[in-house]
Design an enzyme around this catalytic site. Structure first.
Site, PDB file in Angstrom:
ATOM      1  N   SER A  95      35.980  -2.945  70.433  1.00  0.00           N
ATOM      2  CA  SER A  95      36.596  -1.650  70.180  1.00  0.00           C
ATOM      3  C   SER A  95      37.855  -1.459  71.045  1.00  0.00           C
ATOM      4  CB  SER A  95      35.553  -0.552  70.402  1.00  0.00           C
ATOM      5  OG  SER A  95      36.019   0.704  69.988  1.00  0.00           O
ATOM      6  N   ASP A 217      33.336   0.338  58.505  1.00  0.00           N
ATOM      7  CA  ASP A 217      33.331   0.818  59.886  1.00  0.00           C
ATOM      8  C   ASP A 217      33.968   2.208  59.884  1.00  0.00           C
ATOM      9  OD1 ASP A 217      34.046   1.412  62.535  1.00  0.00           O
ATOM     10  OD2 ASP A 217      34.652  -0.627  63.024  1.00  0.00           O
ATOM     11  N   HIS A 246      30.452   0.206  63.488  1.00  0.00           N
ATOM     12  CA  HIS A 246      31.425  -0.035  64.551  1.00  0.00           C
ATOM     13  C   HIS A 246      30.856  -0.863  65.707  1.00  0.00           C
ATOM     14  CE1 HIS A 246      35.156   0.640  66.629  1.00  0.00           C
ATOM     15  NE2 HIS A 246      34.561   1.226  67.656  1.00  0.00           N
TER      16      HIS A 246
END
Length: 270
Positions: A95, A217, A246
């Site tokens: 991320s 996502d 995610h």
């Protein structure tokens, strides 16, 4: 143990020649890598750490000014490598840490043989000719919900971010680490991440980047991964996985771990 190591809960596992540094994203901590570690610990020296602001770190160390931009986190990453005297590593980053790693690599490309980015985005907000997945109104509502009732927000956000089943172990795990964050810190971190725009620096990133992305996502559309691939300054490759959510390393390890291992072990064919 040095000051930086202690503050970031640094753990070192394995004793291989090559170093892998694992970096987590928003709302999690180093435990998000639990399914990957058994597969790499015999082959590599593995370094884990927690981003400042994670529920496992001391909230007194969270400097709201320092962490109002992603550069603050990039300095931390470099400080950890410096304190541990790491000369080169493979960075596996989830991320926002994918972008944090990219920022760090601009000033010190020598420290990174490659960056494996999982669910990374250069910008979350839609713009003219750019689709990030969010309108400003969406983000304002998200921040307001976090402010009004953080616990309720966590309960709602976790299943959306993870994807799949509400009662899954991955949703419970993400809810736990999310709820561990101090609410005011969580809000500040979320604002810094979601309002960030790192498109202008991508051309300065020369380290090879492996971009891995879930097909579905909530936080990062596939086109954002494609945008990274098109705009990074060095070699890059993108692989879209059949995973959902995610945090696919937590929710779909059967799909994601083999893909991560492949990109850790093999370089982009030049």
């Amino acid at each position: 143990m040095g000051i930086v190591e202690e503050a970031h809960n640094v753990k070192i596992l394995g004793s291989g020649e090559q170093v892998i540094l694992l970096a987590h994203g928003f709302g999690t901590d180093q435990s998000v890598w639990k399914h990957l570690i058994p597969h790499i610990v015999d082959e590599y020296k593995v370094i884990l750490y927690d981003n400042m602001g994670a529920g496992t770190t001391n909230p007194d160390y969270f400097d709201f000014n320092r962490y109002s931009s992603l550069e603050g986190y990039a300095y931390d990453l470099l400080a950890i490598l410096e304190e541990l005297k790491v000369e080169s590593c493979i960075l596996v980053a989830h991320s926002v840490s994918g972008i944090i790693g990219a920022i760090a690599s601009i000033s010190r490309p020598d420290l990174f043989s490659k960056i494996v980015m999982l669910s990374a985005s250069p910008r979350y907000l839609n713009d003219v000719d750019y689709y990030g997945g969010f309108e400003q109104e969406d983000l304002d509502q998200l921040f307001e919900a976090m402010q009004n009732n953080y616990k309720a927000w966590c309960s709602g956000f976790a299943p959306l971010a993870v994807g799949g089943d509400m009662d899954s172990v991955a949703v419970q795990e993400f809810s736990r680490t999310l709820f561990n964050m101090r609410p005011d810190i969580a809000l500040s971190v979320a604002q810094t991440i979601f309002q960030s725009d790192m498109r202008s620096i991508l051309h300065m990133v020369t380290v090879p980047c492996h971009i891995l992305q879930s097909m579905k996502d909530l936080a990062v559309p596939v086109v954002a991964a494609e945008y990274l691939h098109q705009n990074l300054g060095g070699e890059s490759i993108v692989e879209v996985m059949s995973s959902d959510g995610h945090l696919p390393q937590l929710s779909s390890p059967d799909i994601v771990i083999p893909v991560l291992l492949k990109h850790i072990r093999y370089n982009i064919a030049s």
